[in-house]
Scaffold this motif. Sequence first.
Motif, mmCIF file in Angstrom:
data_model
loop_
_atom_site.group_PDB
_atom_site.id
_atom_site.type_symbol
_atom_site.label_atom_id
_atom_site.label_comp_id
_atom_site.label_asym_id
_atom_site.label_seq_id
_atom_site.Cartn_x
_atom_site.Cartn_y
_atom_site.Cartn_z
ATOM 1 N N ALA A 1 1.199 -1.463 0.262
ATOM 2 C CA ALA A 1 -0.187 0.272 -0.074
ATOM 3 C C ALA A 1 1.093 1.407 0.127
ATOM 4 O O ALA A 1 0.322 2.364 -0.409
ATOM 5 C CB ALA A 1 -0.920 -0.250 1.265
ATOM 6 N N ILE A 2 2.117 1.204 0.681
ATOM 7 C CA ILE A 2 2.730 2.651 1.118
ATOM 8 C C ILE A 2 3.057 2.304 -0.457
ATOM 9 O O ILE A 2 3.817 3.742 -0.963
ATOM 10 C CB ILE A 2 4.507 2.400 2.448
ATOM 11 N N ASN A 3 4.464 1.547 -1.096
ATOM 12 C CA ASN A 3 4.489 1.630 -2.625
ATOM 13 C C ASN A 3 3.405 1.896 -3.551
ATOM 14 O O ASN A 3 4.156 2.659 -4.506
ATOM 15 C CB ASN A 3 5.474 0.428 -2.601
ATOM 16 N N ARG A 4 2.560 1.542 -3.874
ATOM 17 C CA ARG A 4 1.385 2.398 -4.277
ATOM 18 C C ARG A 4 0.505 3.443 -4.323
ATOM 19 O O ARG A 4 1.178 4.258 -5.028
ATOM 20 C CB ARG A 4 -0.059 0.776 -4.220
ATOM 21 N N ALA A 5 0.880 4.211 -2.755
ATOM 22 C CA ALA A 5 0.795 5.592 -2.870
ATOM 23 C C ALA A 5 2.015 6.534 -3.412
ATOM 24 O O ALA A 5 1.638 7.447 -4.454
ATOM 25 C CB ALA A 5 0.226 5.519 -1.213
ATOM 26 N N ILE A 6 3.226 5.823 -3.506
ATOM 27 C CA ILE A 6 4.565 6.628 -3.193
ATOM 28 C C ILE A 6 4.644 6.166 -5.084
ATOM 29 O O ILE A 6 4.282 7.731 -5.954
ATOM 30 C CB ILE A 6 5.991 5.690 -3.227
ATOM 31 N N LYS B 1 3.531 14.595 0.131
ATOM 32 C CA LYS B 1 1.821 15.085 0.529
ATOM 33 C C LYS B 1 1.409 13.681 1.274
ATOM 34 O O LYS B 1 0.156 13.188 1.334
ATOM 35 C CB LYS B 1 1.034 15.332 -0.964
ATOM 36 N N ILE B 2 2.297 12.646 1.219
ATOM 37 C CA ILE B 2 2.009 10.873 1.604
ATOM 38 C C ILE B 2 2.085 11.233 3.121
ATOM 39 O O ILE B 2 3.478 11.250 3.941
ATOM 40 C CB ILE B 2 2.592 10.027 1.284
ATOM 41 N N HIS B 3 1.095 10.873 3.931
ATOM 42 C CA HIS B 3 1.328 10.215 5.502
ATOM 43 C C HIS B 3 1.350 9.129 6.033
ATOM 44 O O HIS B 3 0.193 8.063 5.817
ATOM 45 C CB HIS B 3 0.130 11.051 6.421
ATOM 46 N N VAL B 4 2.321 8.242 6.838
ATOM 47 C CA VAL B 4 2.322 6.838 6.968
ATOM 48 C C VAL B 4 1.837 6.993 8.511
ATOM 49 O O VAL B 4 2.361 7.922 8.811
ATOM 50 C CB VAL B 4 3.444 5.647 6.508
ATOM 51 N N ILE B 5 0.929 6.312 8.490
ATOM 52 C CA ILE B 5 1.449 5.707 10.146
ATOM 53 C C ILE B 5 0.597 4.810 11.259
ATOM 54 O O ILE B 5 1.014 3.516 10.080
ATOM 55 C CB ILE B 5 -0.055 6.699 11.185
ATOM 56 N N HIS B 6 1.701 4.657 12.109
ATOM 57 C CA HIS B 6 1.210 2.818 12.562
ATOM 58 C C HIS B 6 0.124 3.705 14.238
ATOM 59 O O HIS B 6 1.237 4.283 15.112
ATOM 60 C CB HIS B 6 2.189 2.279 13.075
ATOM 61 N N VAL B 7 -0.317 2.618 14.680
ATOM 62 C CA VAL B 7 -1.121 2.202 15.387
ATOM 63 C C VAL B 7 -0.948 1.364 16.471
ATOM 64 O O VAL B 7 -1.302 0.118 15.987
ATOM 65 C CB VAL B 7 -2.418 2.396 15.612
ATOM 66 N N LEU B 8 -0.439 1.749 17.618
ATOM 67 C CA LEU B 8 -0.238 0.431 19.225
ATOM 68 C C LEU B 8 -0.676 1.017 19.969
ATOM 69 O O LEU B 8 -1.979 1.863 20.227
ATOM 70 C CB LEU B 8 1.241 1.865 19.843
ATOM 71 N N THR C 1 12.735 0.615 6.964
ATOM 72 C CA THR C 1 12.241 -1.149 6.077
ATOM 73 C C THR C 1 12.325 0.019 4.777
ATOM 74 O O THR C 1 12.292 -0.214 3.451
ATOM 75 C CB THR C 1 11.154 -0.868 6.551
ATOM 76 N N PHE C 2 12.540 2.190 4.774
ATOM 77 C CA PHE C 2 11.979 2.589 3.917
ATOM 78 C C PHE C 2 13.555 3.890 4.235
ATOM 79 O O PHE C 2 13.275 4.715 4.353
ATOM 80 C CB PHE C 2 10.700 3.672 3.856
ATOM 81 N N PRO C 3 14.760 3.015 3.455
ATOM 82 C CA PRO C 3 15.988 3.912 3.867
ATOM 83 C C PRO C 3 15.992 4.969 3.238
ATOM 84 O O PRO C 3 16.794 6.230 3.731
ATOM 85 C CB PRO C 3 17.279 2.887 3.422
ATOM 86 N N SER C 4 15.088 5.265 2.494
ATOM 87 C CA SER C 4 15.603 6.290 1.125
ATOM 88 C C SER C 4 14.138 7.445 1.660
ATOM 89 O O SER C 4 14.900 8.480 0.638
ATOM 90 C CB SER C 4 15.141 5.608 0.118
ATOM 91 N N PRO D 1 10.680 12.010 1.172
ATOM 92 C CA PRO D 1 9.766 13.142 2.787
ATOM 93 C C PRO D 1 8.793 12.430 3.216
ATOM 94 O O PRO D 1 7.809 13.352 2.992
ATOM 95 C CB PRO D 1 10.277 14.246 3.067
ATOM 96 N N ILE D 2 8.581 11.267 3.752
ATOM 97 C CA ILE D 2 7.138 10.660 3.690
ATOM 98 C C ILE D 2 6.847 11.248 5.253
ATOM 99 O O ILE D 2 7.904 11.039 6.532
ATOM 100 C CB ILE D 2 6.633 9.321 3.632
ATOM 101 N N LYS D 3 5.473 11.576 5.244
ATOM 102 C CA LYS D 3 5.211 12.119 6.958
ATOM 103 C C LYS D 3 4.524 10.937 7.940
ATOM 104 O O LYS D 3 3.939 10.315 7.371
ATOM 105 C CB LYS D 3 4.598 12.797 6.977
ATOM 106 N N PHE D 4 6.181 10.346 8.293
ATOM 107 C CA PHE D 4 5.379 9.397 9.051
ATOM 108 C C PHE D 4 5.074 9.257 11.108
ATOM 109 O O PHE D 4 5.796 10.226 11.690
ATOM 110 C CB PHE D 4 6.421 7.905 9.355
#
Length: 142
Positions: free
Chosen positions: A22-27, A35-42, A73-76, A81-84
């Motif tokens: 999904a992240i790669n598809r968004a990129i 303009k891409i925001h990636v979030i992880h919910v703990l 995972t996304f070293p580049s 600049p993805i907002k994480f």
Amino acid sequence: MPLFASDNVLVPTDFSEQSYQAINRAIESFGDTTKIHVIHVLSPLEPTQPGMVWQTVDHQTRTDHITTLFHKTFPSEADRPIKFSVIVGNPSSEIIDYAGSHTIDLIIIPSQGRTGLSRFLLGSVAERVVRFAPCPVLVVRR
């Protein structure tokens, strides 16, 4: 040509293969990764969990671990600049709240594809996000 003309895109991740897709598809689809925001919910820590009892784990150490994992995972990311963000709470509620507070125009969410009893017992984050999101939701399946 982009799939959608969108200003802000949110991609929730659980670090599964589907969420990486999904992240790669968004990129690929949106190009402008600012303009891409990636979030992880703990999930919140329970007071009876061993890490809490022995005071070896807290929300900050978990957040730091997840952030490090994302950057591995996304070293580049420096070039793109993805907002994480890492948030503690209920996944579907936090995704919906984040979308509302950050003026997200599209949510791209992976689906694990559970069916039957396991879906009934565990619930579906993707389904709740589709029902209550303040913007369109694109569900990515295997």
